[in-house]
Every structure is written in C-alpha cells, then in structure tokens.
Design a protein around this motif. Structure first.
Motif, short mmCIF file in Angstrom:
data_model
loop_
_atom_site.label_atom_id
_atom_site.label_comp_id
_atom_site.label_asym_id
_atom_site.label_seq_id
_atom_site.Cartn_x
_atom_site.Cartn_y
_atom_site.Cartn_z
N VAL A 44 0.30 -14.63 5.06
CA VAL A 44 1.72 -14.82 4.74
C VAL A 44 2.51 -13.83 5.59
O VAL A 44 2.32 -12.62 5.49
N ALA A 45 3.37 -14.36 6.47
CA ALA A 45 4.27 -13.51 7.26
C ALA A 45 5.70 -13.65 6.73
O ALA A 45 6.45 -12.68 6.67
N ASN A 46 6.06 -14.85 6.32
CA ASN A 46 7.39 -15.11 5.74
C ASN A 46 7.33 -16.42 4.96
O ASN A 46 6.24 -17.00 4.81
N ASN A 47 8.49 -16.89 4.48
CA ASN A 47 8.44 -18.08 3.61
C ASN A 47 8.30 -19.40 4.39
O ASN A 47 8.31 -20.47 3.80
N ALA A 72 5.95 -3.69 8.58
CA ALA A 72 7.10 -4.58 8.77
C ALA A 72 6.97 -5.82 7.90
O ALA A 72 7.93 -6.25 7.25
N LEU A 73 5.75 -6.37 7.85
CA LEU A 73 5.55 -7.58 7.04
C LEU A 73 5.46 -7.26 5.55
O LEU A 73 5.78 -8.11 4.72
N LYS A 74 5.07 -6.02 5.22
CA LYS A 74 5.00 -5.62 3.81
C LYS A 74 6.34 -5.90 3.12
O LYS A 74 6.38 -6.46 2.02
N GLY A 90 -2.81 -5.27 -0.46
CA GLY A 90 -2.73 -4.30 0.61
C GLY A 90 -2.66 -4.83 2.02
O GLY A 90 -2.62 -6.04 2.26
N HIS A 91 -2.65 -3.87 2.92
CA HIS A 91 -2.55 -4.14 4.36
C HIS A 91 -3.89 -4.61 4.90
O HIS A 91 -4.92 -4.01 4.62
N CYS A 92 -3.88 -5.69 5.66
CA CYS A 92 -5.10 -6.14 6.32
C CYS A 92 -4.81 -6.54 7.75
O CYS A 92 -4.04 -7.47 8.00
N ASP A 93 -5.40 -5.81 8.68
CA ASP A 93 -5.41 -6.23 10.08
C ASP A 93 -6.87 -6.52 10.40
O ASP A 93 -7.71 -5.61 10.36
N VAL A 94 -7.16 -7.77 10.69
CA VAL A 94 -8.58 -8.17 10.81
C VAL A 94 -9.29 -7.50 11.99
O VAL A 94 -10.52 -7.54 12.06
N THR A 95 -8.55 -6.86 12.88
CA THR A 95 -9.20 -6.12 13.97
C THR A 95 -9.67 -4.74 13.49
O THR A 95 -10.34 -4.03 14.23
N ASP A 96 -9.31 -4.37 12.26
CA ASP A 96 -9.71 -3.08 11.70
C ASP A 96 -10.53 -3.34 10.42
O ASP A 96 -9.96 -3.54 9.33
N PRO A 97 -11.86 -3.37 10.54
CA PRO A 97 -12.71 -3.76 9.41
C PRO A 97 -12.50 -2.91 8.15
O PRO A 97 -12.71 -3.40 7.04
N ALA A 98 -12.09 -1.64 8.33
CA ALA A 98 -11.85 -0.79 7.16
C ALA A 98 -10.74 -1.39 6.29
O ALA A 98 -10.79 -1.29 5.06
N THR A 99 -9.74 -2.02 6.91
CA THR A 99 -8.65 -2.62 6.13
C THR A 99 -9.14 -3.88 5.39
O THR A 99 -8.67 -4.19 4.30
N ILE A 100 -10.09 -4.60 5.99
CA ILE A 100 -10.66 -5.77 5.29
C ILE A 100 -11.43 -5.28 4.06
O ILE A 100 -11.26 -5.82 2.96
N ASP A 101 -12.26 -4.27 4.26
CA ASP A 101 -13.04 -3.75 3.13
C ASP A 101 -12.14 -3.23 2.02
O ASP A 101 -12.41 -3.45 0.83
#
Ligand code: 0WD
Length: 254
Positions: A14-17, A43-45, A61-72
C-alpha cells in the motif's frame, strides 16, 4: 459479506489509496478479514497510517524487501499481533523508471538485478516466512501483468521479472501445496497508480485496453480487490498455481 470472517492476513504494497494493495485491503475488510499493513519508508508511513485507520486495519511496520531484517521484523510483529495468518498479499514491484521506456535490449545489469530481486524474489522471501505462520494452511497472492506473457511496449525488464514471478507462483504452489498453502497470481489490467505512472505511454496503453478489451473498458482496484477476496477465501480452496486475469478480458485479444 462475511466470506473472510475469522481470517487474518498481511498485505504488502500500500503506497496510497490508488494502490492495488489498498483495493484488496478494502475488499478483504468488507468481507470481515483482519488485516495488517506494512509501509516502505517514513514518507509512505504518513500516507499508510491514516489508510489503515480508515480501514480498521493494523500496521506492522516498515518493510523494504531489499533489507531482510525489515522483513523479519514485520513477521515478528505480525506473529505477536495475530499468532498465525491465513493470507498474504504481495503488491510490490520496482524498476528504474528510465528503463521503462525505450528498448529492453538496453537494460543494465544493475537494474535487471534490482528489478528481478524486488519484483520477483521478494515474493519467495515473503513465502518463506509466511509458511511458518500458516500452520493451518493459507493463501498467498501476488500481482502480475500481461507483459509477462507477451511483449508490451515499454514494459521491458518488468515483463521479464513478471514472467519469472509467474513461474515462481507455480514452483511455490508445488512446494507449499502439501501444507494446504495455495499460491496464485492476479494478472491485472492496466490501472493508473503511482507505479504505473513510471511506464512510458501509459495513457495510450489504458486507452488501447479500453478500445480493445472484450468488456470495452479497463478495470478498477475494487475489481482486483474482489478477485483477491476470491483467491483468499475458501471459495477458491481447489485453486493453486493459477494466474487469474482481471483485465476485462484483454488477454484473449491482445
Ligand atoms: O497497471 C497497474 N498498475 C498494474 C500493476 C497492472 C498489473 C500489475 N500491477 C502490479 C505491479 O507491478 C505491482 O506488483 O501490481 C502491484 C502493485 O502496484 P500498484 O498498485 O500499481 O502500484 P503502487 O501503488 O505504486 O504500489 C507499488 C508499491 C510501491 O510503491 P512505489 O510506487 O512507492 O514504489 O510497491 C512497494 C512500494 O510501496 N515497493 C516496495 N515495498 C517494499 N520494498 C519496494 C521495496 N523495495 N519497492 C516498491
């Protein structure tokens, strides 16, 4: 109106409506699902928080799929919130805008790798974590486009990434089927979203679909949302490894 009563799920993208993920989130809530959303970056939060509130959903929470720690981190938060989940929706794609115009043959190695990782591999990365939170089975859904099947102007490296994504749907479906986890894709017709605005001549593509699809129109995020409800719900309990077109029928023509 209670097709998803008792089901809990995690929705990415989800980025916007106007996001397709928002359409699916809205349709899932209307059928009684409990939902958790992620956002990509601060910004998207600010945009996603009010949308989650409006829908009566949670934010994990924040998830950037290029950063696996955020996925976990997002999965840990989801486990705390829901315990287990019944569905996961993946509406994530990326390519450098400069390469969604002109010729595919000019794709750089760097953008090829990045597009493939974010648009294709991320679904597998999420599936790995989702499997652990789906002891009772579940449904994974990703979003694809007709440019995976046929050459489309300007879609370029995204077409190649979507072809790989559709293949990964079949491999994931085979691996996870014994656990009653179903894996499907929705191939949506063109919709004017933030991601789509990066694609060259997008207005022309919309018009072309409107003139040539069997239903003589384009589709809405609400329509993709309702197809998402079907794929999440027990109505589709016999369906896996499928690419469901929600494109006003354009794929039989073009
Ligand atoms: O015509 C269309 N809009 C179609 C879209 C037709 C058929 C398929 N799709 C697909 C897209 O390829 C994508 O997989 O639907 C999915 C959702 O796209 P959307 O709803 O069209 O676009 P948008 O609202 O922009 O959401 C995509 C989001 C990103 O938004 P922006 O525009 O800020 O990049 O994907 C997310 C992000 O929120 N995203 C990421 N999330 C986590 N980590 C990342 C990342 N690295 N990169 C992008």
């Amino acid at each position: 109106s209670g097709l998803l009563k008792g089901k809990r799920g995690l929705i990415f993208g989800v980025a916007n409506n106007r996001s397709i993920a928002y359409g699916i989130a809205k349709a899932a809530r209307a059928q009684g699902a409990e939902i958790a959303l992620t956002y990509q970056g601060e910004a998207l939060k600010k945009r996603v928080e009010p949308l989650a509130a409006e829908l009566g959903g949670h934010i994990v929470g924040h998830c950037d799929v290029t950063d696996p720690a955020t996925i976990d981190a997002v999965f840990a938060e989801t486990e705390k919130l829901f315990g287990s989940i019944d569905f996961l929706i993946h509406c994530i794609a990326f390519s450098d805008k400069d390469e969604l115009d002109g010729r595919y043959v000019d794709t750089t190695a760097d953008n090829f790798t990045k597009s493939m990782f974010i648009s294709c591999y991320s679904f597998t990365a999420l599936a790995q974590r989702a499997e652990k939170l789906m002891p009772n089975g579940g449904s994974l859904v990703t979003l694809t486009y007709y440019g995976a099947e046929k050459w489309m102007p300007h879609y370029n490296v995204m077409g190649v990434a979507k072809a790989a994504l559709e293949a990964s749907v079949r491999y994931l479906a085979a691996d996870l089927g014994p656990k009653n986890i179903r894996v499907n894709a929705i191939s949506a017709g063109p919709i004017k979203t933030l991601a789509a605005s990066g694609i060259g001549d997008f207005r022309y593509i919309l018009k072309w679909n409107e003139l040539n699809s069997p239903l003589r129109r384009t589709v809405t995020t609400d329509e993709v949302g309702d197809a998402g409800v079907y794929l999440i719900s027990d109505l589709s309990r016999g369906v896996t490894g499928e690419v469901q077109h929600v494109d006003a029928g354009y794929h039989i023509v073009g």
